[in-house]
Design a protein around this motif. Structure first.
Motif, PDB file in Angstrom:
ATOM      1  N   MET A   1       3.411  54.212  63.318  1.00 44.84           N
ATOM      2  CA  MET A   1       2.568  55.081  64.129  1.00 44.84           C
ATOM      3  C   MET A   1       1.191  55.168  63.481  1.00 44.84           C
ATOM      4  SD  MET A   1       3.043  59.131  65.001  1.00 44.84           S
ATOM      5  CE  MET A   1       4.594  58.829  65.828  1.00 44.84           C
ATOM      6  N   ALA A   2       0.139  54.917  64.248  1.00 45.91           N
ATOM      7  CA  ALA A   2      -1.206  55.017  63.726  1.00 45.91           C
ATOM      8  C   ALA A   2      -1.513  56.459  63.365  1.00 45.91           C
ATOM      9  CB  ALA A   2      -2.209  54.513  64.759  1.00 45.91           C
ATOM     10  N   ALA A   3      -2.321  56.638  62.305  1.00 45.75           N
ATOM     11  CA  ALA A   3      -2.610  57.987  61.844  1.00 45.75           C
ATOM     12  C   ALA A   3      -3.259  58.830  62.926  1.00 45.75           C
ATOM     13  CB  ALA A   3      -3.515  57.912  60.601  1.00 45.75           C
ATOM     14  N   GLN A   4      -4.199  58.221  63.696  1.00 45.79           N
ATOM     15  CA  GLN A   4      -4.878  59.011  64.705  1.00 45.79           C
ATOM     16  C   GLN A   4      -3.933  59.410  65.828  1.00 45.79           C
ATOM     17  OE1 GLN A   4      -5.577  55.927  63.823  1.00 45.79           O
ATOM     18  NE2 GLN A   4      -6.097  54.584  65.534  1.00 45.79           N
ATOM     19  N   PRO A 225       7.351  54.853  48.000  1.00 45.58           N
ATOM     20  CA  PRO A 225       6.472  53.692  48.098  1.00 45.58           C
ATOM     21  C   PRO A 225       5.377  53.898  49.140  1.00 45.58           C
ATOM     22  CG  PRO A 225       8.577  53.253  49.154  1.00 45.58           C
ATOM     23  CD  PRO A 225       8.732  54.537  48.395  1.00 45.58           C
ATOM     24  N   GLU A 226       5.675  54.714  50.173  1.00 47.56           N
ATOM     25  CA  GLU A 226       4.683  54.956  51.225  1.00 47.56           C
ATOM     26  C   GLU A 226       3.480  55.743  50.711  1.00 47.56           C
ATOM     27  OE1 GLU A 226       7.428  58.553  51.375  1.00 47.56           O
ATOM     28  OE2 GLU A 226       7.570  56.413  50.907  1.00 47.56           O
ATOM     29  N   ARG A 265      -1.476  60.589  54.780  1.00 45.21           N
ATOM     30  CA  ARG A 265      -2.768  60.393  55.430  1.00 45.21           C
ATOM     31  C   ARG A 265      -2.903  59.014  56.069  1.00 45.21           C
ATOM     32  NH1 ARG A 265      -2.857  65.071  55.412  1.00 45.21           N
ATOM     33  NH2 ARG A 265      -4.221  66.496  54.268  1.00 45.21           N
ATOM     34  N   SER A 266      -2.369  57.989  55.432  1.00 43.78           N
ATOM     35  CA  SER A 266      -2.591  56.624  55.903  1.00 43.78           C
ATOM     36  C   SER A 266      -1.709  56.259  57.080  1.00 43.78           C
ATOM     37  CB  SER A 266      -2.340  55.634  54.762  1.00 43.78           C
ATOM     38  OG  SER A 266      -0.994  55.749  54.293  1.00 43.78           O
ATOM     39  N   HIS A 267      -0.437  56.697  57.036  1.00 47.64           N
ATOM     40  CA  HIS A 267       0.524  56.336  58.077  1.00 47.64           C
ATOM     41  C   HIS A 267       1.758  57.209  57.889  1.00 47.64           C
ATOM     42  CE1 HIS A 267       2.289  54.303  54.641  1.00 47.64           C
ATOM     43  NE2 HIS A 267       3.386  54.066  55.327  1.00 47.64           N
ATOM     44  N   MET A 268       2.623  57.232  58.893  1.00 50.32           N
ATOM     45  CA  MET A 268       3.899  57.927  58.765  1.00 50.32           C
ATOM     46  C   MET A 268       4.997  56.882  58.646  1.00 50.32           C
ATOM     47  SD  MET A 268       5.700  60.563  58.328  1.00 50.32           S
ATOM     48  CE  MET A 268       4.254  61.628  58.292  1.00 50.32           C
TER      49      MET A 268
END
Length: 307
Positions: A1-4, A225-226, A265-268
């Motif tokens: 999923m994109a952050a925005q 790791p995420e 912040r970068s991705h879920m």
């Protein structure tokens, strides 16, 4: 999923840039061994029942126990260790309620006030708590209250609890004397948060290993790791770090999802992909069983292991 996209889905009440957890994690290809433990996860709220702390630095989405336990089953895991996060402060009610609903399949790591009574510590222990967390990340707690942490640590010996410490590896040189002064078992969160861009020979990661080498009562979590990646999924750049820790400290390493992944912040991340990360850092069945079953059971369910 994109952050925005994820931020746009944040429900009313949560911070506008807060990323909700993945709505439909994949089913992992890797099948964890029977009895596998997710040894680092959280519950948040629901806020209507368990309000967030007024002094919190962030407001998350609700992530209640029923969703955590459904995820556990979906991923092929058996047990959970629920770690108190800063958004609930030292009110451990949401965590204790989740443990009470787990039918003995969950334990907890609390955050406590230095003024906590002995009776309250006993209540937490009876409720399934087996450790306390000390946070050194300035963005979450400001300047860590070391004197308070020291006072708390001195009171835990009779309970047999351990201490979980969360810090950035770059700060370890300054923190190490304090950490080694703490009594009992000490568990390092999230691989000591190394800077993966510097590689496994970097000063910070070497300092984490030195701490582990010199203190056999120190354990470490091969988690997140995420949070550590610069390359993104499937987290190839973090594999050497996790694999080093699992192979070097096979009897003192544990793993967890970190669901619902607060403050990403970068991705879920897809939690199914996080489970599929396990055989990349623990490549043999023996290492997988130590990481996922033997070690967390010894740390959190000692009474069952010794039965």
């Amino acid at each position: 999923m994109a952050a925005q996209d994820a931020a746009a889905m944040a429900p009313a009440g949560a911070d506008p840039d807060y990323l909700p957890f993945h709505p439909a994690p994949s089913r992992p290809r890797f099948r964890p061994p029977a009895g596998a433990v997710d040894a680092h996860c959280h519950v948040f709220g629901p806020a209507a029942l368990f309000p967030f702390a007024p002094e919190r630095k962030y407001t998350p989405v609700d992530a209640p126990a029923d969703q955590l336990f459904a995820l556990r089953d979906h991923l092929g895991l058996s047990r959970n260790v629920i770690v108190q996060a800063t958004c609930h402060g030292s009110d451990n009610s949401a965590m204790l309620a989740a443990i009470a609903r787990s039918r003995g399949l969950a334990r907890g790591v609390a955050v406590v006030s230095p003024t906590i009574s002995d009776a309250e510590l006993q209540r937490l222990h009876k409720g399934g708590v087996r450790g306390v967390r000390f946070n050194f990340l300035k963005r979450l707690v400001g300047d860590a209250p070391k004197d308070a942490y020291r006072d708390i640590a001195a009171r835990l010996a009779d309970l047999g609890w351990h201490i979980v410490v969360y810090f950035e590896s770059a700060e370890l040189d300054d923190l190490a004397p304090f950490l080694t002064s703490l009594p009992g078992t000490v568990v390092i969160d999230h691989m000591g948060r190394p800077d993966v861009s510097q590689g496994i020979k970097a000063k910070g990661f070497r300092a984490v290993q030195r701490l582990m080498d010199e203190n056999e009562r120190f354990w470490i979590k091969a988690t997140c790791p995420e949070r550590l990646t610069e390359a993104g999924p499937p987290y190839d750049d973090v594999v050497p770090f996790g694999k080093t820790l699992v192979e070097r400290y096979p009897d003192r390493v544990i793993w967890g999802t970190d669901w619902p992944h607060p403050n990403m912040r970068s991705h879920m991340p897809d939690d199914g992909q996080l489970v599929d990360f396990i055989p990349r850092i623990a490549p043999t069945p023996e290492l997988q069983k130590k990481l996922l079953v033997d070690n967390p059971m010894r740390l959190y369910w000692t009474e069952e292991v010794g039965a």
